[in-house]
Write an enzyme that holds these catalytic residues in place. Structure first.
Site, PDB file in Angstrom:
ATOM      1  N   TRP B 324      -4.737 -11.253  -2.304  1.00 40.59           N
ATOM      2  CA  TRP B 324      -4.677 -10.328  -1.148  1.00 40.59           C
ATOM      3  C   TRP B 324      -4.160 -11.172  -0.181  1.00 40.59           C
ATOM      4  CZ3 TRP B 324      -6.253 -11.242   3.718  1.00 40.59           C
ATOM      5  CH2 TRP B 324      -6.369 -10.222   4.525  1.00 40.59           C
ATOM      6  N   HIS B 325      -4.359 -12.548  -0.157  1.00 41.74           N
ATOM      7  CA  HIS B 325      -3.606 -13.543   0.998  1.00 41.74           C
ATOM      8  C   HIS B 325      -2.162 -13.759   0.610  1.00 41.74           C
ATOM      9  CE1 HIS B 325      -7.797 -14.788   2.034  1.00 41.74           C
ATOM     10  NE2 HIS B 325      -7.209 -14.991   3.197  1.00 41.74           N
ATOM     11  N   GLY B 326      -1.872 -13.561  -0.588  1.00 35.35           N
ATOM     12  CA  GLY B 326      -0.160 -13.791  -0.852  1.00 35.35           C
ATOM     13  C   GLY B 326       0.109 -13.599  -2.026  1.00 35.35           C
TER      14      GLY B 326
END
Lengths: 387, 479
Positions: B324-326
């Protein structure tokens, strides 16, 4: 993963949501405000009232304090100080305006004396140089200059490569700051012109309405004031300035500060100007807005009976050889513009040699440099002052 | 429009003034309009995306309910729409590039051209809010009938770009109640905005330069450089994101809304589990409710015994968190590292830091173990896999002394980390607002605090602007 509000509890069972919750999403909700204390509520109201009064007072004092701090930061060459000095003196015969080289490259007293002796009458020369400003700002400035009676006989519009570049973001961003400093909000025409010229009119209006927004960048000068105070205290107490306080402050790094104080250009001055020139001339393109402003400046001046001549200011030979394409394009475009606008260009761009004693950095001459080009400049301007 | 930009400093007071001047029934409409304006100021065409997702989720929400026989299909449709949008804009290019790289390794030709899509800001956040809405409706919560109220939930500009991830029940309850002007909430809002600005401009941006210096030249880092650079990044990430959250919460409070917390003194965490209850809490608890619990109860893991099932669910959940962060293999690595760190932390907590030990030793040991594992995982956040391994290599085999940092810079990093812990401990033990709220002097002290902190933050912003031409972005800006 978080499965329980008790931090250290070890969970070995398969993950499942807890059965009872005190408040939905209790874990992430902000704490409930204590509403039971009338005293807390009264104090909050008072604090807000004080904040509101503080914000209003801040708007009232921001402009004067900002002008003072900007003057410190730029050694008295900020737009406000320059403009105030100009209007406090009689209207000159010759006025040199432009970006910062208009100020550093011209010795107005020497030039005035030379012109006076050559022509045989008193010729007063003034200069208004504004760091990083483009013809957009100068257009508004000319409006204000021509509102004042009488008018200068000759306007020398100093333009080089960088400030004509539409891609010079730093130059464009400085427009609002300059306009705030020379604003006359009692003049609807000036407001109209300023709004038309500023690339960011919303910011301009915001600064007029809330001066604290316009002048908070002047806080930078606090660094210089604190440093000066520290040096004075150290001299008084320690009889010397510690090494940590000897580094130049941000105010002492400006061309304006070094202009009269520095004997010769240092390597770091040159390298700094090289980097600036690269940044300022990136994606070089003279925009239609700049051309339009140049046209307006000339038209406005001629309408008031003032002659205009363009001055291509000196550029260090090192910079010229490092960026030959940019120098060539800007030179050709300037001459083409001048031809279209039916005006002359005094080209001093390659008139100063690579002698560090003549330069503050690669973009600005020092006092000796200004004296060096004085005779040639006087010679070029003389025909415009003949009756 | 960044929270630390002059444009936001103009936009926020104007929006607040207009909001409170309007009759209360028009305020939600005004907030929706202001939020769409805020979103459009970044990239107007992407307004269509938020419109589209709002419309789809509203339409599904209207027909979703426990009595609807097609409720599961509706849930699947909503998940496809939301995760699909996230997948296309955030992950498609990365998957395409990865497939191309694998094909090249195998000597094959990947026929699809490399896709470069601009990631719409805030997409990761508002898709998670939409997913939460749809899942809760599926589970039996009541939907939002009013289209304006519904549109406001994901669009609300203080939380639009980088959260905190709201829960619709809490938010809509406030919208329905029509917040009334409360001086305590408003004052706290101003304090949060200036504190957030301070955290970002004064601390995060400055300490971030030290992390950047080390990670940008990791091959020359000594052992101390590598560890200190990682610690600097950890500190930067905390101050950057908690600063952002403070500005978001403060901005929301100026409109009378109180939104979720994201941080609760994470440097004081004494276990990994404790850490996740203190760090990016709105995401953590979202993942708990919508990934971890469903995974734990799913048939997918039912063959496992309870303890291994919990462990696998943890690792998978944190893998989702990482991705989700990248879109990048470093984020996959970070998710796995965080997941396995949590598992290791649990094992060590049970077997090493036993209850019969002195409490100070358990706390100190747990704290050291948590921060050590966190630092190792954090290396993967800003670095590529290769870059991270370079840093890891120097964390183990780096030479003595300092090469990139100076002793003063090292001291600065340690002092900010240690000082933050001390301040967080003190504030939690003796909350200053609680201490002074009934004292008449608070009426003067609180404005003085706001003006003082704002002045320092603005000074640093100007000093930064003298070096860089634009304000530094928040790390979580384009998520």
């Amino acid at each position: 993963m978080a499965v329980d509000t008790e931090a250290r509890r070890e969970t070995v069972a398969a993950p499942s949501p807890p059965r009872v919750r005190i408040r939905l999403h209790e874990e992430i909700l902000p704490p409930v405000l204590d509403g039971s204390s009338p005293r807390a509520l009264r104090n909050a109201k008072r604090a807000l009232a004080i904040l509101a009064v503080g914000v209003v007072v801040l708007q009232l004092i921001s402009a004067p304090i900002g002008h003072r701090l900007n003057s410190v930061a730029r050694s008295g060459t900020d737009a406000y100080s320059e403009w105030q000095q100009y209007v406090s003196r009689p209207v000159p015969h010759v006025l040199v305006i432009g970006a910062s080289p208009a100020r550093t490259d011209v010795d107005e007293e020497g030039l005035g004396a030379q012109l006076s002796s050559a022509i045989g009458r008193q010729v007063m020369v003034e200069k208004l140089g504004f760091a990083g400003q483009t013809p957009l700002f100068l257009d508004a400035l000319i409006y204000r200059i021509m509102k004042r009676q009488p008018h200068p006989q000759l306007i020398v519009l100093a333009v080089g490569g960088p400030e004509l570049n539409d891609g010079c973001r730093a130059c464009l961003a400085s427009t609002s700051g300059g306009l705030w400093d020379i604003s006359d909000l009692s003049d609807p025409n000036f407001i109209q012109i300023a709004l038309r010229l500023d690339p960011n009119p919303a910011r301009l209006v915001a600064g007029w309405m809330l001066p604290s927004l316009a002048y908070y960048p002047s806080l930078l000068a606090l660094q210089c004031i604190a440093s000066d105070a520290g040096r004075s205290a150290a001299r008084a107490v320690l009889r010397g300035v510690p090494r940590q306080l000897q580094n130049p402050t941000v105010c002492e790094s400006t061309a304006a500060y070094k202009w009269a104080r520095q004997d010769s250009m240092t390597r770091s001055d040159y390298d700094g100007s090289l980097a600036n020139f690269r940044e300022f001339t990136r994606d070089y393109r003279v925009s239609p807005a700049m051309q339009s402003s140049l046209r307006d400046i000339i038209a406005r001046s001629r309408a008031a009976g003032t002659n205009v001549v363009l001055l291509e200011t000196p550029l260090h030979p090192g910079l010229r050889s490092s960026f030959p394409e940019v120098v060539d394009i800007s030179h050709r475009q300037l001459h083409s513009l001048a031809s279209n606008l039916n005006t002359e260009v005094v080209d001093l761009s390659d008139s100063v040699p690579d002698d560090p004693t003549l330069w503050v950095d690669g973009l600005h001459l020092d006092r000796s440099g200004a004296t060096f080009i004085q005779a040639r400049l006087a010679g070029e301007l003389m025909p415009y002052l003949q009756p | 429009m960044l929270f630390n930009s002059p444009a936001y400093i103009l936009f926020l007071p104007a929006a607040v003034a207009l909001y409170w001047l309007l009759p209360s029934r028009f305020r939600p409409v005004m907030l929706v309009a202001a939020s769409y304006f805020f979103y459009a100021s970044w990239n107007p065409p992407f307004l269509l995306l938020i419109f589209f997702l709002t419309l789809v989720n509203y339409a599904i929400g209207r027909v979703q309910g426990e009595s609807n026989p097609r409720r599961k299909s509706l849930l699947v449709a909503s998940i496809v729409a939301n995760v699909g949008a996230l997948g296309v804009f955030k992950y498609l290019g990365w998957l395409d590039q990865s497939a191309d790289a694998v094909a090249s390794l195998l000597g094959l030709h990947w026929p699809v051209p490399i896709i470069h899509l601009l990631l719409p800001i805030g997409l990761s956040f508002f898709t998670f809010e939409f997913l939460h809405y749809q899942i809760d409706l599926y589970r039996g919560s009541a939907s939002i009938k009013d289209p304006i109220r519904f549109a406001l939930f994901p669009a609300f500009f203080p939380t639009q770009i980088a959260g905190p991830i709201k829960r619709y029940q809490d938010f809509d309850e406030q919208v329905v109640a029509r917040p009334r002007f409360d001086p305590r909430v408003f004052l706290e809002g101003i304090e949060l905005v200036v504190l957030g600005l301070f955290k970002k401009v004064v601390i995060a941006d400055n300490i971030g330069r030290l992390a950047f210096a080390v990670f940008g030249d990791a091959s020359h880092a000594t052992l101390i450089d590598a560890w200190a650079g990682t610690l600097a990044f950890y500190v930067e990430l905390y101050f950057d994101f908690s600063g952002y959250t403070d500005i978001a919460r403060g901005s929301a409070q100026l409109f009378g809304y109180r939104i979720p917390l994201n941080f609760r003194a994470p440097f004081l965490a004494t276990s990994f589990q404790d850490f996740w209850q203190r760090w990016h809490m709105s995401l953590t608890f979202w993942l708990r409710d919508y990934v971890y619990y469903p995974l734990g109860q799913s048939r997918l893991l039912s063959a496992l015994r309870p303890r291994p099932r919990a462990m696998v669910a943890i690792v998978l959940t944190l893998l989702v968190c990482g991705v989700w962060h990248g879109a990048g293999w470093n984020f996959v690595g970070m998710g796995l590292a965080l997941g396995f760190s949590l598992v290791i932390d649990r094992i060590l907590t049970v077997n090493l830091w036993r209850r019969e030990m002195p409490s100070w030793l358990r706390i100190a040991g747990g704290w050291g173990q948590t921060q050590f594992l966190l630092l190792l995982s954090m290396v993967l956040f800003p670095n590529s896999i290769a870059g991270a391994f370079e840093v890891y290599k120097h964390m183990v085999t780096g030479g003595p002394g300092l090469n990139i940092l100076t002793p003063v810079k090292l001291l600065e990093i340690v002092a900010v980390f240690g000082g933050t812990m001390a301040v967080q401990y003190a504030i939690r033990r003796w909350p200053p607002r609680e201490l002074i709220k009934n004292l008449d002097v608070s009426a003067v002290l609180r404005p003085a605090y706001a003006f003082g902190v704002a002045t320092i933050a603005l000074y640093f912003a100007v000093a930064d602007a003298a070096v860089t031409s634009s304000p530094a972005r928040f790390i979580y800006f384009q998520f």
